[in-house]
Structure formats: structure tokens, C-alpha cells
Design an enzyme around this catalytic site. Sequence first.
Site, PDB file in Angstrom:
ATOM      1  N   LYS A  41       0.845  -1.208   0.000  1.00 32.08           N
ATOM      2  CA  LYS A  41       0.000   0.000   0.000  1.00 32.08           C
ATOM      3  C   LYS A  41       0.873   1.249   0.000  1.00 32.08           C
ATOM      4  O   LYS A  41       0.640   2.189  -0.753  1.00 32.08           O
ATOM      5  CB  LYS A  41      -0.916   0.010   1.233  1.00 32.08           C
ATOM      6  CG  LYS A  41      -1.907  -1.124   1.272  1.00 32.08           C
ATOM      7  CD  LYS A  41      -2.817  -1.043   2.478  1.00 32.08           C
ATOM      8  CE  LYS A  41      -2.088  -1.181   3.801  1.00 32.08           C
ATOM      9  NZ  LYS A  41      -1.431  -2.494   4.001  1.00 32.08           N
ATOM     10  N   THR A  42       1.870   1.254   0.895  1.00 32.29           N
ATOM     11  CA  THR A  42       2.737   2.433   0.960  1.00 32.29           C
ATOM     12  C   THR A  42       3.499   2.574  -0.352  1.00 32.29           C
ATOM     13  O   THR A  42       3.726   3.682  -0.835  1.00 32.29           O
ATOM     14  CB  THR A  42       3.689   2.316   2.168  1.00 32.29           C
ATOM     15  OG1 THR A  42       2.888   2.137   3.335  1.00 32.29           O
ATOM     16  CG2 THR A  42       4.529   3.565   2.336  1.00 32.29           C
ATOM     17  N   ASP A 224      -1.767   7.717   3.829  1.00 35.93           N
ATOM     18  CA  ASP A 224      -1.382   6.356   4.223  1.00 35.93           C
ATOM     19  C   ASP A 224      -1.986   6.073   5.609  1.00 35.93           C
ATOM     20  O   ASP A 224      -2.302   7.012   6.345  1.00 35.93           O
ATOM     21  CB  ASP A 224       0.159   6.265   4.295  1.00 35.93           C
ATOM     22  CG  ASP A 224       0.656   4.816   4.237  1.00 35.93           C
ATOM     23  OD1 ASP A 224      -0.191   3.902   4.228  1.00 35.93           O
ATOM     24  OD2 ASP A 224       1.884   4.610   4.191  1.00 35.93           O
ATOM     25  N   GLU A 225      -2.147   4.823   5.963  1.00 33.54           N
ATOM     26  CA  GLU A 225      -2.695   4.435   7.281  1.00 33.54           C
ATOM     27  C   GLU A 225      -4.052   5.104   7.520  1.00 33.54           C
ATOM     28  O   GLU A 225      -4.333   5.606   8.614  1.00 33.54           O
ATOM     29  CB  GLU A 225      -1.727   4.819   8.418  1.00 33.54           C
ATOM     30  CG  GLU A 225      -0.289   4.340   8.239  1.00 33.54           C
ATOM     31  CD  GLU A 225      -0.100   2.873   8.574  1.00 33.54           C
ATOM     32  OE1 GLU A 225      -1.065   2.219   8.972  1.00 33.54           O
ATOM     33  OE2 GLU A 225       1.031   2.384   8.387  1.00 33.54           O
ATOM     34  N   GLN A 255      -5.495  -3.177  10.868  1.00 30.50           N
ATOM     35  CA  GLN A 255      -4.377  -2.526  11.560  1.00 30.50           C
ATOM     36  C   GLN A 255      -4.814  -1.232  12.234  1.00 30.50           C
ATOM     37  O   GLN A 255      -3.992  -0.365  12.521  1.00 30.50           O
ATOM     38  CB  GLN A 255      -3.232  -2.254  10.582  1.00 30.50           C
ATOM     39  CG  GLN A 255      -2.612  -3.530  10.052  1.00 30.50           C
ATOM     40  CD  GLN A 255      -1.405  -3.238   9.188  1.00 30.50           C
ATOM     41  OE1 GLN A 255      -0.386  -2.752   9.659  1.00 30.50           O
ATOM     42  NE2 GLN A 255      -1.510  -3.518   7.909  1.00 30.50           N
ATOM     43  N   ARG A 614       5.074  -7.640  10.979  1.00 31.98           N
ATOM     44  CA  ARG A 614       6.291  -6.842  10.748  1.00 31.98           C
ATOM     45  C   ARG A 614       7.451  -7.736  10.314  1.00 31.98           C
ATOM     46  O   ARG A 614       8.466  -7.274   9.820  1.00 31.98           O
ATOM     47  CB  ARG A 614       6.731  -6.079  12.021  1.00 31.98           C
ATOM     48  CG  ARG A 614       5.771  -5.049  12.590  1.00 31.98           C
ATOM     49  CD  ARG A 614       5.293  -4.081  11.570  1.00 31.98           C
ATOM     50  NE  ARG A 614       4.000  -4.496  11.040  1.00 31.98           N
ATOM     51  CZ  ARG A 614       3.484  -4.040   9.910  1.00 31.98           C
ATOM     52  NH1 ARG A 614       4.128  -3.181   9.173  1.00 31.98           N
ATOM     53  NH2 ARG A 614       2.311  -4.466   9.481  1.00 31.98           N
TER      54      ARG A 614
HETATM   55  P1  ATP Z   1       1.747  -2.234   5.937  1.00 37.47           P
HETATM   56  O1  ATP Z   1       0.336  -2.726   5.925  1.00 37.47           O
HETATM   57  O2  ATP Z   1       2.561  -2.948   6.937  1.00 37.47           O
HETATM   58  O3  ATP Z   1       1.829  -0.747   6.009  1.00 37.47           O
HETATM   59  P2  ATP Z   1       2.112  -2.020   3.103  1.00 37.47           P
HETATM   60  O4  ATP Z   1       0.891  -2.617   2.513  1.00 37.47           O
HETATM   61  O5  ATP Z   1       2.199  -0.568   3.147  1.00 37.47           O
HETATM   62  O6  ATP Z   1       2.371  -2.674   4.513  1.00 37.47           O
HETATM   63  P3  ATP Z   1       4.675  -1.873   1.820  1.00 37.47           P
HETATM   64  O7  ATP Z   1       5.440  -1.469   3.015  1.00 37.47           O
HETATM   65  O8  ATP Z   1       4.377  -0.882   0.778  1.00 37.47           O
HETATM   66  O9  ATP Z   1       3.344  -2.618   2.286  1.00 37.47           O
HETATM   67  O10 ATP Z   1       5.368  -3.116   1.120  1.00 37.47           O
HETATM   68  C1  ATP Z   1       5.803  -4.247   1.866  1.00 37.47           C
HETATM   69  C2  ATP Z   1       7.086  -4.796   1.265  1.00 37.47           C
HETATM   70  O11 ATP Z   1       6.811  -5.336  -0.026  1.00 37.47           O
HETATM   71  C3  ATP Z   1       8.124  -3.718   1.056  1.00 37.47           C
HETATM   72  O12 ATP Z   1       9.387  -4.282   1.307  1.00 37.47           O
HETATM   73  C4  ATP Z   1       7.962  -3.370  -0.411  1.00 37.47           C
HETATM   74  O13 ATP Z   1       9.143  -2.865  -0.967  1.00 37.47           O
HETATM   75  C5  ATP Z   1       7.593  -4.709  -1.029  1.00 37.47           C
HETATM   76  N1  ATP Z   1       6.750  -4.602  -2.252  1.00 37.47           N
HETATM   77  C6  ATP Z   1       5.581  -3.965  -2.368  1.00 37.47           C
HETATM   78  N2  ATP Z   1       5.079  -4.089  -3.612  1.00 37.47           N
HETATM   79  C7  ATP Z   1       5.953  -4.849  -4.306  1.00 37.47           C
HETATM   80  C8  ATP Z   1       6.017  -5.350  -5.663  1.00 37.47           C
HETATM   81  N3  ATP Z   1       5.062  -5.088  -6.542  1.00 37.47           N
HETATM   82  N4  ATP Z   1       7.094  -6.083  -5.987  1.00 37.47           N
HETATM   83  C9  ATP Z   1       8.075  -6.355  -5.104  1.00 37.47           C
HETATM   84  N5  ATP Z   1       8.073  -5.924  -3.820  1.00 37.47           N
HETATM   85  C10 ATP Z   1       7.027  -5.178  -3.425  1.00 37.47           C
HETATM   86 MG    MG Z   2       2.372   0.768   4.780  1.00 35.13          MG
END
Ligand code: ATP
Ligand code: MG
Length: 685
Positions: A41-42, A224-225, A255, A614
Site C-alpha cells: 500500500k505504501t 497512508d494508514e 491494523q 512486521r
Molecule cells: P503495511 O500494511 O505494513 O503498512 P504495506 O501494505 O504498506 O504494509 P509496503 O510497506 O508498501 O506494504 O510493502 C511491503 C514490502 O513489499 C516492502 O518491502 C515493499 O518494498 C515490497 N513490495 C511492495 N510491492 C511490491 C512489488 N510489486 N514487488 C516487489 N516488492 C514489493
Molecule cells: Mg504501509
Amino acid sequence: MPVASGVSIKELVDQLNPEQRRAVLHRGGPVLVLAGAGTGKTRVITVRIAHMVAEGLDPERVLALTFTNKAAGEMAERVAGFVGKDAARAMTVGTFHSLGLQVVEADAKRLGFTRGVNLIDAAEQASAVRQCLKQLRIDPKRHDPGMFLTAISNARNAGITPDRMSRMLGKKLTASVYRAYLEWLRAYQAMDFDDLILRAVQLFEEHPDVRDRWRKKFGTILVDEYQDTNLCQLKLMRILADEHRSLCVVGDDDQSIYAWRGADITNILEFERHFSDATAIALTQNYRSTGHILSAANAVISNNFDRRDKSLWTDVGEGEQLRLATCRDPGAEARFVADEILRLRSQHGVMLGEIGVLFRTSAQAGPIEEAFRQRQIPYRLVGAFEFYERKEVRDTLSYLRLIVNPYDEVSLLRIINFPQRGVGPKTLEALRDTASATKTPLFSLLDAADCIDGIAASTAAKLARLKDFIDEARARYAAEPAIAPLVEWLCEASGAREAWIRDPTEGPGGTRRWKTIEYLIRSIGRTEERLVGIDLKGWLRLVALDGRSTVEDEEAAAAEEVALQTLHSSKGLEWPVCFLIGCQEGIIPHQRTLDTPRGDVSEERRLFYVGVTRARRIAYLTRSETKRNYRGLEETKPSRFLGEIPAGDYTLVSGDDLEGNVSDDDKQQQLARLRELRARIAGKS
Ligand code: ATP
Ligand code: MG
């Protein structure tokens, strides 16, 4: 178009999965990404920003909001990697509160704040409520001031006035404290954190020209969040995005961990109702964790009701099972964590910076810190750091705030008698009475105190000297605008340094307080090096909004450290190896939750879910069998959440430190304990 990281924007977008890409490329209306942990998402937010800038959007028109300054800093860094530092610096990437402060400061006079914005922090809020309780003759021992603050904050964010609270809700006592608190804020021309958002909304609603200015400034908004926003923050978004409708919010209802601070989960669940032209996108591929970690997290969170079901999957394989360790007591648990860290480092080449140790409550950090110190494991404590709440730091900040704004009466009253200059309650009362009778700011009375009845000539002279001192400090800073040397001079010249060193409560030597200030001065110096051109006002604002991360960021300069932090502050982050300590009833779920009438543990379960998700490769869940309280040692029960993990996803490891000679008896006892734990967990799942 190539971006700063050397990858073209096309490549960046091509690396995304189809749903992520859709969220990045969607135009012409709000977009919601509601998806589980680690689904990128981030990443969607950061690539979307880069893509829009590549399309020609002026970086100054980007508004990206997240939950803490630290998370905002990380987001800005990721974006800078894509679009370059200058473009990233031009964007507004921050927290809701930092945006609110910008909006409110620009037009404070329109809100009736003629003497600037005096932002008070949580400790000052608590002290204000205590003053209100005293004035209303309410015993703070019988009524917890913290409870009043939470109730007041929730009411304000929900738009409930004291009158309505009293009439409709029948909470007369709380309403009277609420009323007195608002009066206190008004009298001191102070704003608390809630005000930053409430007042910004008020400005937009009452002054269309201000609203239109900010609407025009931002051409796109990203949040975000989003699951942790409150009603007032939703209002702010709606107003700002109302015309261009370029709004992208991402979050995970599983979350949401700030309901206790007024976060409203319906903001994310009902986004499509709030924004009828919205497009919702789900992401299901988890890129962070291995199969066992994901399966454990999914199983635990599926015990919550009222959630959007999400089936997360990963293609990185099953990986290793979670490691559950039971230890005799918190000390043994800490030694186990520390020894495992050393073992992972020496046997598996794991770097310390790849390890996170997460805990539910600040008190859990103590034993871990001790074990780390004994074994000389460098670590960085985040989130439990009460640095800016220490008396000496608060005194120093008060002086600094007065230099920026002499009409900040909360700060003036804090140091008016520190170091001691014989200003007692009677003098204060006389000063305050005269100030309100003559409508003169307190600061202006300092050199006229000799004309006030009830103030002795010698005290009046000291007050006049205080005013001269603040004026002199301001002149010094104007001549040489460097913050660290100013603080050093200030502590020396005001006599504060000597007062701290001589403080009788400090024990022999009495230098701890001064050491804290030396640390503060070093940390300010590093911030000044990092953020070239930052002025005193800017620095104070940084501290006020998120003091914790300013100090920690400085410390983060040392790369090889284990992160030791609260579960709350770990949101959004990831580590290859994670330890979640204190997995026992009373800690997670927290006793406070268990003691509530309904004992609803769903938020605690979400917190546990945040913790487990995490971890990228290895997750340890540790617990101690006993805890120490005033009755002595008491047995604990394993956290119910451990019992919700499928048996195939974890393995039990011995949590007892086996230093020295271990007798067969000890080993037998240990085995028996492991068997018992296995039986208890099996019985629950
Ligand atoms: P959270 O819910 O914990 O905030 P999130 O959904 O924001 O997580 P991110 O932090 O954006 O997730 O991504 C999680 C991990 O996956 C990071 O290391 C990111 O670089 C990797 N990632 C995200 N999308 C891809 C992709 N399309 N290909 C490869 N790696 C990815
Ligand atoms: Mg995130």
C-alpha cells in the site's frame, strides 16, 4: 522519463502487480486501497506520487499525509529516491497535525489568536486538566485526569460541546471539566493537538477565501494508514479534495490500533459512501513475509468480527515456522532475546539493523535494555522514549519558546520560578490578577511588577531581570541564529545548569539532568547539520509535533542497532527478524482491556496482528511464566492469541537461558513446561 534511482517511471510501474498499477494510474476520482499488511500500500502511494510528478504535476502541489513524522520521513525518502531530493523537498509530506499547524499558523489572527499559536503538548494538557480539577474542587485521586482528557478529546473530535455532553449525555462532571479546560485554553491563547485539526476545519468553514487558497495549493492528496483517521481528519480531507477529487487513501482495517485515541474505523470501511465517485481496489499479494508468518497472522485476525475478510498470499514459500519461547521470568526472557540475537548474528550473519524487538508497554523495555547493555548489543529505543517529558528538557524548551514568542504564557509560568527566584504563589496571583484586570500580557508586566500591590520590591527586581534575560537571549539569537550554542549559553547564563547539577533529588554527583541537556544540545546540533537553515521556530515545531522521532532520527545515524520499540510505533515498518515479547494475558491483550466491562479484545488482536506482520523471515513470540508485582512472583497465562495460531505454523523453542551448569532436574522441569505449554495451546486452538 528516468527517475532519480536510475529506474524509469515506466519500469517502476511495470514492477507493480496489476491491482497496484491500477491504483497508481487511476485518475478522475478518489481511490481507496483497502488491503492487508505488507501488500504494498505504501509503495502504491510513493509510486503514484512519482508517476504524477512525471506526468507534469508540480511537486509543490503534492500533499501526502501519514501517521507519524517518522513514517512521513521514510515516505519522503522513498519518494526522493524516485523523483530526486529537490522535488521531494518541495512536496508537503507530513502528518495531519503538521498540516493543521501550517494552516492554523498562517491565519491564526482570524481565529482570534492574536499572540501566535502556543501549542501545548500532552504533558501540558495533563497539567491544565489538573489545574481545572483543582479549580472545580475535584479530587484527582478519585478521578483520573487522563480519563477526562480522553473524554474531552473524543467529544471535541466528534463535535460534542460541553453543554450537549451535560444535557444529552448526562455526563455533568466531565462536562464541567471540559468547559473549564476550553476556558483554560482560551485564557492562555493555547492550542492542543486536537485544535490543530479542529481549528483548521473551522478556518475552512468560516473563511471561504482561506479554504480556496489551500484547495488550490494542493492538486493531489494521498493518505497512508487511513484506518487510523478520525472524524475531523475526514472532514479536512473532504474539504480539500472537494473540487479536484484527486485523493488516494490506503489502509487496512485490521491494523486500526488507535480507536482509544478517537480513530474511526468507519472512515475506511465507508469510504465509498463518503466519496460516491470513489473506486475501491483490493491487494492480496503479500510481498513481505513467508508463508508460515502470513498463515499465523491471518488465522489470528480471522477471530475478529466486523472486518473485511482478506485472503493474503505470498509466493516466497513457507519459510520457517514461528518460534514460541517460554521463559521463567522477564529477566530470563530478556536474556533469551539477547542471546538469540547474538546467535543469529554469529551463526547466520544476521545484521543487528535487521532485527526488531517489539513490546506492548514501555515497562517491558527495561529488562531487554539491561540484557542488551550487559552483552554490549547496540540498540535504539523508539516510542517509549520519554525524553521530551523530562523536567529539565521541558524547562529548556520553555525558555526557547519564550524567545520565539514572549506571550507564550504556559511557558512563562513554567520557568518564572526556575531557577528559583523567589516567585511564590502570592506573587503569581498578583501578577495574574493584574494581567487580567488590565488586559496586559504577563510578559509585559515583568518589568512593571514594582507597581503591583502585593509584590515585594526585591521580587519585582528579579522579575525585571528575567524579562531582560529573555530579551537578551532573543537579541543574541537574532545576531547569531544557531540553536545549539544558544541553548548552551541559555542554560549557563540563566543559572539552570547549576540548579540541575546541585539538584538534591539527584543523589551524589547530581549531573544526570545536565547530561540530558548535553545530549539535547548535541542532538540539536546534528539536526541543524541535517536540516540546513532550520530556525528555532522550525525546530520547536518539529519537537512539538513529534519530538520522539527528532531525537531518534539523530540516533539512527548509527547503522548497526537493534530496533526496540512499541507495537504502536512499529506500524508500517518491517524487519527480517522480529521478536514479539510478553505474549501473555494482561500484556497482550492488555489488562486495561480485560478490565473493561465487555472485555473486547479486538483492538488488542489487531495490535498482535500488526506485530506478527512486521516480520519478513523469522518471527519469535516470547513470554514469561511469571511476573513480579507487589504480592511477589505471580504466574501468568499465555496470551490467548498464541492459541489462535495453527499448530503447523509454530515450533516451541526453549526459552530458558542455560548459563552455567544445568542439572538434569532443570532440564526435566524445562521439558515439562514445554509440554504443558503445548497442551495449553492445543487445548485452545
Ligand atoms: P503495511 O500494511 O505494513 O503498512 P504495506 O501494505 O504498506 O504494509 P509496503 O510497506 O508498501 O506494504 O510493502 C511491503 C514490502 O513489499 C516492502 O518491502 C515493499 O518494498 C515490497 N513490495 C511492495 N510491492 C511490491 C512489488 N510489486 N514487488 C516487489 N516488492 C514489493
Ligand atoms: Mg504501509
